[in-house]
Design an enzyme around this catalytic site. Structure first.
Site, PDB file in Angstrom:
ATOM      1  N   HIS B 337       0.849  -1.113  -0.115  1.00 19.17           N
ATOM      2  CA  HIS B 337      -0.014  -0.192  -0.149  1.00 19.17           C
ATOM      3  C   HIS B 337       0.733   1.308   0.104  1.00 19.17           C
ATOM      4  O   HIS B 337       0.354   2.438  -0.463  1.00 19.17           O
ATOM      5  CB  HIS B 337      -0.861  -0.154   1.183  1.00 19.17           C
ATOM      6  CG  HIS B 337      -2.266  -0.883   1.055  1.00 19.17           C
ATOM      7  ND1 HIS B 337      -2.090  -2.122   1.105  1.00 19.17           N
ATOM      8  CD2 HIS B 337      -3.393  -0.459   0.581  1.00 19.17           C
ATOM      9  CE1 HIS B 337      -3.454  -2.532   0.966  1.00 19.17           C
ATOM     10  NE2 HIS B 337      -4.288  -1.424   0.692  1.00 19.17           N
ATOM     11  N   GLY B 338       2.240   1.291   0.757  1.00 23.75           N
ATOM     12  CA  GLY B 338       2.813   2.291   0.720  1.00 23.75           C
ATOM     13  C   GLY B 338       4.046   2.306   1.511  1.00 23.75           C
ATOM     14  O   GLY B 338       4.029   1.386   2.360  1.00 23.75           O
TER      15      GLY B 338
END
Lengths: 77, 490
Positions: B337-338
């Site tokens: 996701h990041g």
């Protein structure tokens, strides 16, 4: 043999055997998640004395696919 | 290009119009590839070359793996394919994160000078198309997929614009046969038609897109101020305010992301492509495991098939190994996701919940089965699951560690104060009303099954009334500017 397979599916997924057919899939059987999926592999491997490969497991989308892979292991369904 | 902008509302009808006018299958196919590349180029400029590189790399590597005559060569080619695209993803997405961690360690051990950050722009959609393209070479390597001979077919599979920048993540085994069927259909009057826009598909696609816009522009964008109000600085907030913030953010991100997925699936449906659903009423999940069959399904099944199963397969009878593999898989999902610790914590929490649940189910599953089958047992399991799920949203939303830690403590150790929460509710009546409305609609959707399908089968006058009921609140409560979809940053 088909009835044996359905029996195993019925036990693993805890549903009535009459609800199972060749088109049954995780979309139609509520309990068919990754946990029960692995439990099903265990049950089938023990019952038929075979070993599935990763690609066979991830390829299974319906009960018909299980039959196809059992046939590849010379289990007549 | 954002779906919720005028640009897209001009782009889509032009694409559909050209497809509808020019019934030449080769032209339509190539036109769709270029329209998709333009769709990404419009926002990402020259970074579209990364998508083109990924397409070329995996197309040729895929064929080479398939044709390789030794296992060793297959493996070597597979590693090149993996390293090529994961290397790109790692370089653009995780370089600065890694450098920062390295500098922190350097400071701790007093190593002297720091490495300066690269400050690279994150290519839009890279996490999505990299995973989509990777599944293709993994399936070929495993022997469960025959590679396509056509670069154009593969290019459209990876670049197809509706799901390109934020999913759902497609599988070649699902998409390519649909494309082939269109390309090879050559009988009678449909001889030259490739992408025939059918009325039923058009109605279903528009219904789903309308629902997607409704979720994003009416719900998500209007709930967002309440979330910001609570989480921009949660220090000093009461427990109930934190819980309200967590619920509001959960609903916001669901409406934002599932709204995007609905628009993508709807646009693909108009073009005659079926893309599997990405969400299935996640707030009615009865266990952490059930939740991941309902939330971001295309990513969770990707992680299951290509990461979790290969890790756990040989050790699936060992509880410790099941626990470790689930945790490792979810940590990767968090990192996907990041490049930030809060996403890793979010993934770790989900990993722990999944692992504990799986081990408990193995041990006590049979003895507790009858209880969880009762109505009370089901409601109990939904409430407990959702309490845990909303807890994880705190980690997803708050990047500041002090703020996150404070909010998590307050979420668990209730202080039972209410005055501040009542004040927040009074000042945010509209977002609160939206949360209530969302709960009712989510419940109806849970009970009725496939709502878009039902809506698309309405008589024309009722269907137009439905569109009016959706468009009216969107335009009345439009927040004033196109808000970016949260998942664009991933």
């Amino acid at each position: 043999m088909t009835s044996k397979l359905y029996e195993i599916l019925s036990q693993v997924f805890d549903i009535d055997i009459s609800l199972i057919n060749d088109q049954s899939s995780p979309e139609t059987i509520e309990n068919w998640d990754s946990f029960h999926g692995l439990a099903l592999i265990d049950a089938l491997e023990m019952e038929f004395n075979i070993q599935f490969s990763i690609s066979e497991i991830t390829d299974v989308k319906t009960v018909a696919d299980i039959k196809k892979h059992l046939k590849n292991h010379s289990i007549e369904i | 290009m954002l779906f919720n902008t005028l640009d897209f509302l001009i782009f889509l009808p032009i694409v559909l119009g050209i497809i509808a006018i020019f019934h030449y299958r080769k032209f339509q196919h190539i036109f769709l590839i270029f329209a998709s590349l333009f769709f990404l180029y419009y926002t990402d400029n020259y970074l579209v070359t990364l998508l083109i590189f990924t397409i070329l790399l995996h197309f040729y590597i895929g064929r080479a793996i398939f044709n390789a005559n030794s296992l060793r060569r297959k493996k070597a080619l597979f590693v090149v394919g993996l390293a090529g695209s994961l290397g790109l993803l790692g370089f653009f997405k995780y370089s600065d994160f890694s450098i920062t961690q390295f500098n922190i360690l350097g400071n701790i051990f007093d190593l002297g000078s720091e490495i300066s950050l690269l400050n690279l722009a994150l290519p839009i959609g890279i996490s999505f198309y990299t995973f989509q393209s990777l599944s293709y070479i993994i399936d070929i390597y495993r022997g469960s997929l025959t590679p396509t001979k056509s670069l154009k077919e593969y290019a459209l599979f990876v670049a197809f614009f509706p799901p390109l920048v934020a999913g759902p993540i497609l599988r070649a085994s699902h998409f390519l046969p649909q494309l082939k069927e269109k390309l090879e259909k050559s009988n009678g009057s449909e001889r030259l038609k490739l992408f025939i826009i059918k009325n039923a598909d058009l109605k279903f696609g528009i219904s789903l897109m309308a629902i997607g816009f409704f979720k994003k522009m009416f719900f998500a964008d209007n709930i967002s101020p309440l979330v910001n109000n609570i989480f921009s600085n949660p220090i000093g907030m009461e427990s109930f305010s934190i819980i309200l913030g967590a619920i509001a953010f959960g609903v916001q991100i669901y409406c934002d992301f599932s709204g995007y997925s609905d628009i993508a699936i709807g646009a693909a449906a108009i073009l005659g492509f079926k893309i599997p659903l990405n969400f299935n009423k996640p707030f009615f999940a009865t266990s952490p495991s059930d939740y991941w069959t309902r939330w971001h399904i295309s990513l969770s099944t990707w992680v299951r098939d290509y990461l979790y199963y290969p890790l756990v397969f040989k050790h699936r009878r060992s509880n410790i190994m099941v626990f470790s593999c689930l945790l490792a898989s979810m940590l990767v999902m968090g990192l996907w996701h990041g490049a930030s610790w809060n996403f890793i914590i979010w993934g770790g929490l989900h990993g722990i919940f999944l692992a504990v649940f799986t081990v408990l189910r193995k041990k006590y599953g049979k003895s507790t089965e009858s209880f969880f089958k009762t109505k009370f047992g089901k409601i109990f399991s939904i409430v407990v699951t959702q309490y845990l799920i909303f807890f994880t949203f705190i980690a997803f939303r708050i990047q500041n560690f002090d703020h996150m830690w404070y909010a998590m403590q307050k979420y668990i150790l209730l202080d039972f104060n209410t005055s501040q929460t009542i004040e927040i509710i009074k000042n945010n009546e509209f977002p609160i009303l939206l949360l209530i409305l969302f709960t009712i609609l989510h419940y109806i959707s849970y009970k009725k099954g496939n709502l878009p399908e039902l809506i698309s089968k309405l008589k024309l006058r009722y269907w137009i009334l439905f569109l009016f009921c959706v468009v009216l609140p969107i335009s009345l409560f439009y927040v004033g500017s196109a808000q970016e979809f949260i998942y664009f940053q991933f």
